[in-house]
Design an enzyme around this catalytic site. Sequence first.
Site, PDB file in Angstrom:
ATOM      1  N   GLU A   1       0.798  -1.239   0.000  1.00 50.02           N
ATOM      2  CA  GLU A   1       0.000   0.000   0.000  1.00 50.02           C
ATOM      3  C   GLU A   1       0.828   1.287   0.000  1.00 50.02           C
ATOM      4  O   GLU A   1       0.572   2.195   0.796  1.00 50.02           O
ATOM      5  CB  GLU A   1      -0.965  -0.014   1.195  1.00 50.02           C
TER       6      GLU A   1
ATOM      7  N   GLU B   1      -6.012 -10.791  -1.401  1.00 49.29           N
ATOM      8  CA  GLU B   1      -6.896 -10.565  -0.244  1.00 49.29           C
ATOM      9  C   GLU B   1      -8.349 -10.501  -0.714  1.00 49.29           C
ATOM     10  O   GLU B   1      -9.057  -9.524  -0.490  1.00 49.29           O
ATOM     11  CB  GLU B   1      -6.505  -9.274   0.472  1.00 49.29           C
TER      12      GLU B   1
END
Length: 335
Positions: A155, A263
């Site tokens: 991220e 995910e």
Amino acid sequence: MGANASLVLLLVLLSSGVALGGEQQVPSLRETYAPYFEIGAAVSPGVLYPYDELLQTHFSSLTLENAMKFVEVSRSPGSYRFHSADRVVEYVREHDMLMRGHTLVWHSQVPAYVFLDEDNQPVDRDTLLERMEEHIGIMLERYGDAVYAWDVVNEAISDEAGEYLRTNSRWYEIIGEDYIAHAFRMAHAADPDAKLFYNDYNAVQPAKRDKIIRLIKELQADGVPIHGIGIQGHWSLYDPPVSMIRQALELYSELGLEIHITELDMSMYAWNSTAPSVWEPTEDMLSRQARRYDEIFSLFREFSDVITNVTFWGVADDHTWLDDFPVRAQILTSL
Ligand code: GLA
């Protein structure tokens, strides 16, 4: 089953054309998808025993939801504890599964001490680089044999229009833009055999996708060792459209890297919901979710030359972080 259910089992039923009729008849996800890619789950050590049968039947790869994150392995300077991660690594070895390592460098879930000196002042760039190298070295030395793919940096791209990298990251603030390249080089030096991934959410949304592609191309141009892109895939009934996922997969495929869906889950709520619209998912919501999973997995199969692992975030509908996101379970229970 919670209203946020990820409905793994219905997915395999639809995809394989098997009629619903009790759990015994559910085909194994890992076997169904073996010709295409690994099927993974994200776990904590506490789920291994209660979900043992489910894990062994359906999954060929595990990721630790939290137990390998910096703050979980090291709460204070110089002290590391590995018992939680070790238990899962042992399970993976025992059952001949693969393991993804999550995650080495992230702005979140890092102990505060990492960024501070003895006087509680921010450390300088060189000190933080040393600490990053030490942490990566410790993790790869311990888990290099067990883990086949690492989310090296998580991220790092900004969600803000007009901003490239996430600036609200202590790694970015103290080291600067090249912390990402350093992390990959350090990981490669520590374990030259490891597959090294960049992992992010909203990775198929065009603006963010293009920034991720820019980052990967810059790293590649600088000769930084990077082997894969992790598309997190925290999606919902509403978002993103399958056409948008397709477009992203087409563009990412051109980079010559492997793709892992790292995910995956599918909320019943839009990401910005603040209140529950239902207590339990309706039949209509469940069949929409199943159809959407079916479409998405058909798409993944089309890209199985580049997609090598599809990991669900959680284990099953009764073990998922979506119980608390975007609508908190407490709100449901207090109504
Ligand atoms: C992000 C992180 C994961 C996890 C999820 C939410 O996607 O990469 O480690 O924290 O959020 O559970």
